[in-house]
Scaffold this motif. Structure first.
Motif, PDB file in Angstrom:
ATOM      1  N   SER A 265       0.836  -1.212   0.000  1.00 11.02           N
ATOM      2  CA  SER A 265       0.000   0.000   0.000  1.00 11.02           C
ATOM      3  C   SER A 265       0.865   1.254   0.000  1.00 11.02           C
ATOM      4  O   SER A 265       0.525   2.253  -0.648  1.00 11.02           O
ATOM      5  N   GLU A 266       1.956   1.219   0.705  1.00 12.84           N
ATOM      6  CA  GLU A 266       2.915   2.324   0.709  1.00 12.84           C
ATOM      7  C   GLU A 266       4.322   1.739   0.502  1.00 12.84           C
ATOM      8  O   GLU A 266       5.044   1.452   1.467  1.00 12.84           O
ATOM      9  N   PRO A 267       4.728   1.558  -0.737  1.00 15.34           N
ATOM     10  CA  PRO A 267       6.030   0.943  -1.016  1.00 15.34           C
ATOM     11  C   PRO A 267       7.176   1.713  -0.352  1.00 15.34           C
ATOM     12  O   PRO A 267       7.218   2.945  -0.399  1.00 15.34           O
ATOM     13  N   ALA A 268       8.077   0.968   0.270  1.00 15.14           N
ATOM     14  CA  ALA A 268       9.211   1.597   0.963  1.00 15.14           C
ATOM     15  C   ALA A 268      10.465   0.764   0.750  1.00 15.14           C
ATOM     16  O   ALA A 268      10.428  -0.465   0.842  1.00 15.14           O
ATOM     17  N   ILE A 269      11.570   1.447   0.476  1.00 14.58           N
ATOM     18  CA  ILE A 269      12.865   0.798   0.296  1.00 14.58           C
ATOM     19  C   ILE A 269      13.888   1.555   1.131  1.00 14.58           C
ATOM     20  O   ILE A 269      13.935   2.785   1.108  1.00 14.58           O
ATOM     21  N   GLU A 270      14.685   0.806   1.866  1.00 15.45           N
ATOM     22  CA  GLU A 270      15.725   1.416   2.705  1.00 15.45           C
ATOM     23  C   GLU A 270      17.082   0.832   2.328  1.00 15.45           C
ATOM     24  O   GLU A 270      17.249  -0.383   2.268  1.00 15.45           O
ATOM     25  N   ILE A 271      18.040   1.734   2.095  1.00 17.78           N
ATOM     26  CA  ILE A 271      19.409   1.318   1.780  1.00 17.78           C
ATOM     27  C   ILE A 271      20.322   1.938   2.832  1.00 17.78           C
ATOM     28  O   ILE A 271      20.394   3.163   2.963  1.00 17.78           O
ATOM     29  N   ARG A 272      20.989   1.105   3.591  1.00 16.17           N
ATOM     30  CA  ARG A 272      21.831   1.576   4.692  1.00 16.17           C
ATOM     31  C   ARG A 272      23.185   0.870   4.661  1.00 16.17           C
ATOM     32  O   ARG A 272      23.335  -0.206   4.072  1.00 16.17           O
ATOM     33  N   ALA A 273      24.155   1.484   5.336  1.00 18.83           N
ATOM     34  CA  ALA A 273      25.482   0.877   5.453  1.00 18.83           C
ATOM     35  C   ALA A 273      26.025   1.144   6.842  1.00 18.83           C
ATOM     36  O   ALA A 273      25.804   2.213   7.421  1.00 18.83           O
ATOM     37  N   GLN A 274      26.717   0.160   7.394  1.00 20.93           N
ATOM     38  CA  GLN A 274      27.345   0.320   8.701  1.00 20.93           C
ATOM     39  C   GLN A 274      28.609  -0.523   8.761  1.00 20.93           C
ATOM     40  O   GLN A 274      28.743  -1.525   8.046  1.00 20.93           O
ATOM     41  N   ALA A 275      29.551  -0.080   9.590  1.00 20.57           N
ATOM     42  CA  ALA A 275      30.814  -0.801   9.716  1.00 20.57           C
ATOM     43  C   ALA A 275      30.634  -2.022  10.603  1.00 20.57           C
ATOM     44  O   ALA A 275      29.874  -2.004  11.567  1.00 20.57           O
ATOM     45  N   ALA A 276      31.343  -3.097  10.259  1.00 15.84           N
ATOM     46  CA  ALA A 276      31.323  -4.323  11.053  1.00 15.84           C
ATOM     47  C   ALA A 276      32.691  -4.981  10.932  1.00 15.84           C
ATOM     48  O   ALA A 276      32.988  -5.590   9.916  1.00 15.84           O
ATOM     49  N   SER A 277      33.521  -4.793  11.966  1.00 19.43           N
ATOM     50  CA  SER A 277      34.880  -5.323  11.948  1.00 19.43           C
ATOM     51  C   SER A 277      35.641  -4.728  10.761  1.00 19.43           C
ATOM     52  O   SER A 277      35.695  -3.516  10.612  1.00 19.43           O
ATOM     53  N   SER A 278      36.205  -5.567   9.895  1.00 15.55           N
ATOM     54  CA  SER A 278      36.960  -5.058   8.753  1.00 15.55           C
ATOM     55  C   SER A 278      36.099  -4.924   7.509  1.00 15.55           C
ATOM     56  O   SER A 278      36.606  -4.675   6.416  1.00 15.55           O
ATOM     57  N   ASP A 279      34.776  -5.076   7.668  1.00 18.40           N
ATOM     58  CA  ASP A 279      33.845  -4.995   6.542  1.00 18.40           C
ATOM     59  C   ASP A 279      32.893  -3.827   6.708  1.00 18.40           C
ATOM     60  O   ASP A 279      32.714  -3.279   7.797  1.00 18.40           O
ATOM     61  N   CYS A 280      32.293  -3.472   5.594  1.00 18.58           N
ATOM     62  CA  CYS A 280      31.140  -2.570   5.590  1.00 18.58           C
ATOM     63  C   CYS A 280      29.947  -3.406   5.160  1.00 18.58           C
ATOM     64  O   CYS A 280      30.002  -4.106   4.147  1.00 18.58           O
ATOM     65  N   VAL A 281      28.866  -3.369   5.932  1.00 14.25           N
ATOM     66  CA  VAL A 281      27.674  -4.145   5.601  1.00 14.25           C
ATOM     67  C   VAL A 281      26.643  -3.202   4.990  1.00 14.25           C
ATOM     68  O   VAL A 281      26.133  -2.296   5.643  1.00 14.25           O
TER      69      VAL A 281
END
Length: 363
Positions: A265-281
């Motif tokens: 009914s209300e389309p929503a998309i979220e794109i996020r990034a956060q650091a995790a150890s030696s990676d970026c998720v």
């Protein structure tokens, strides 16, 4: 000349009775034969003790020694010299090491290395043959299969346009279904070609500023995002990836997010990034139909679909391409979902470091 043995020398030569210990140099030669490590028989004048008696100084001379009266063979290392002392007398010292096990281990290691090299060459030849076979297949798919599909699509379009009134409603629907199936087959071929190109393409890793990378990629979705609540939260992360591979993975995830949230009914998309150890998720979340985690193992396999194509069009190759792209750039992908509550896909990307980073290349 007489020979004097210590107990270790007796045991090494498989001598077990006192009579044999009294052998002199020449009678000893009647019981044993010596050869090079390669198996070339040595004449008596080339035996270690004979050479030492001639005044030679031996150091770690490796020879095979065998009994002529029974099946017995060892490999010895000989060292020695001739010592002079009072009254013109001479004493020859011969030091013997049993190196049989070491030489056997070296031979086994050398044989294993040769065998491994042979297998590597054989496997490389097989891979090259498969690669050529794949190139031939892709050429055939690209040219030979698309040509008749274009014919089917063109003729069915002409039938609908030029003979529209001569078909009843059911006949027109049949032609529309033919064109729909042709379009699906064409899309499938294009995705298969894209997957094969991804399998064969090279990989070059470089530093990518994630925020601007995602922003540039989302420019392609400006028209589609008008009716979607799009949230993007990405800090100033620099990741070490292959830009083309990351674009393939992220584009497929964003395409899926738009597709599966389109019926909300209300389309929503979220794109996020956060650091995790030696990676970026990096995560891509939608509020679409989701999927049952019981079928999680299937979603990254080629041609695997969890929803009907009539409801959610697709070829079943997109997520397989995401998995392949991440595998090749040294990252990984996973997902979380539940039916009716949307899905979140995660990409673990190595953070850029000034330290040298090994490249992932074709094997």
């Amino acid at each position: 000349q007489s020979l004097h043995w210590n107990p270790a020398a007796l045991e090494m030569h498989d001598i077990g009775n006192s009579e044999e210990t009294l052998l002199n140099h020449h009678t000893f030669a009647q019981l044993y034969e010596l050869s090079s490590v390669e198996g070339i028989t040595l004449p008596f004048d080339q035996w270690p003790l004979t050479r030492i008696l001639r005044g030679e100084h031996l150091q770690d001379l490796e020879l095979r020694i065998g009994r002529v009266d029974r099946d017995w063979e060892r490999i010895f290392s000989y060292s020695g010299l001739l010592s002079h002392y009072g009254d013109g007398k001479e004493l020859a010292f011969l030091i013997i090491k049993d190196i049989t096990e070491r030489k056997n281990a070296e031979d086994a290691l050398r044989d294993a290395k040769v065998n491994l090299e042979h297998k590597v060459e054989e496997r490389t030849a097989q891979l090259l043959a498969k690669s050529k076979e794949m190139e031939s297949f892709c050429y055939s798919v690209s040219h030979d299969l698309r040509a008749p599909l274009r014919g089917i699509d063109g003729y069915s379009r002409l039938l609908l346009e030029e003979y529209h009134d001569q078909f009843d409603e059911e006949g027109r629907n049949f032609l529309i279904n033919v064109r729909t199936a042709t379009k699906h087959m064409t899309d499938l071929i294009e995705d298969l070609l894209a997957y094969s190109r991804l399998e064969r393409r090279g990989v070059s890793r470089t530093a990518v500023e994630l925020s601007s990378f995602v922003s540039n990629l989302l420019d392609q979705y400006r028209a589609r995002s008008k009716n979607v609540r799009l949230t993007v939260e990405i800090s100033d992360f620099h990741v070490s990836v292959d830009p083309d591979g990351l674009a393939i993975a992220l584009r497929n995830l964003i395409d899926n997010a738009f597709k599966f949230s389109g019926y909300a009914s209300e389309p929503a998309i979220e794109i996020r990034a956060q650091a995790a150890s030696s990676d970026c998720v990096l995560s891509v979340r939608d509020n679409g139909i989701g999927f049952d985690m019981r079928f999680y193992d299937k979603i990254f396999e080629i041609f695997q679909r969890l929803h009907h194509a009539e409801e959610y069009p697709g070829t079943g190759i997109g997520l397989a391409m995401v998995h392949k792209a991440m595998e090749r750039i040294g990252g990984r992908v996973w997902a979380e979902s539940q039916p009716g509550a949307g899905a979140t896909f995660f990409l673990a990307l190595p953070l850029f470091s000034t330290e040298p980073v090994p490249l992932f290349r074709d094997s």
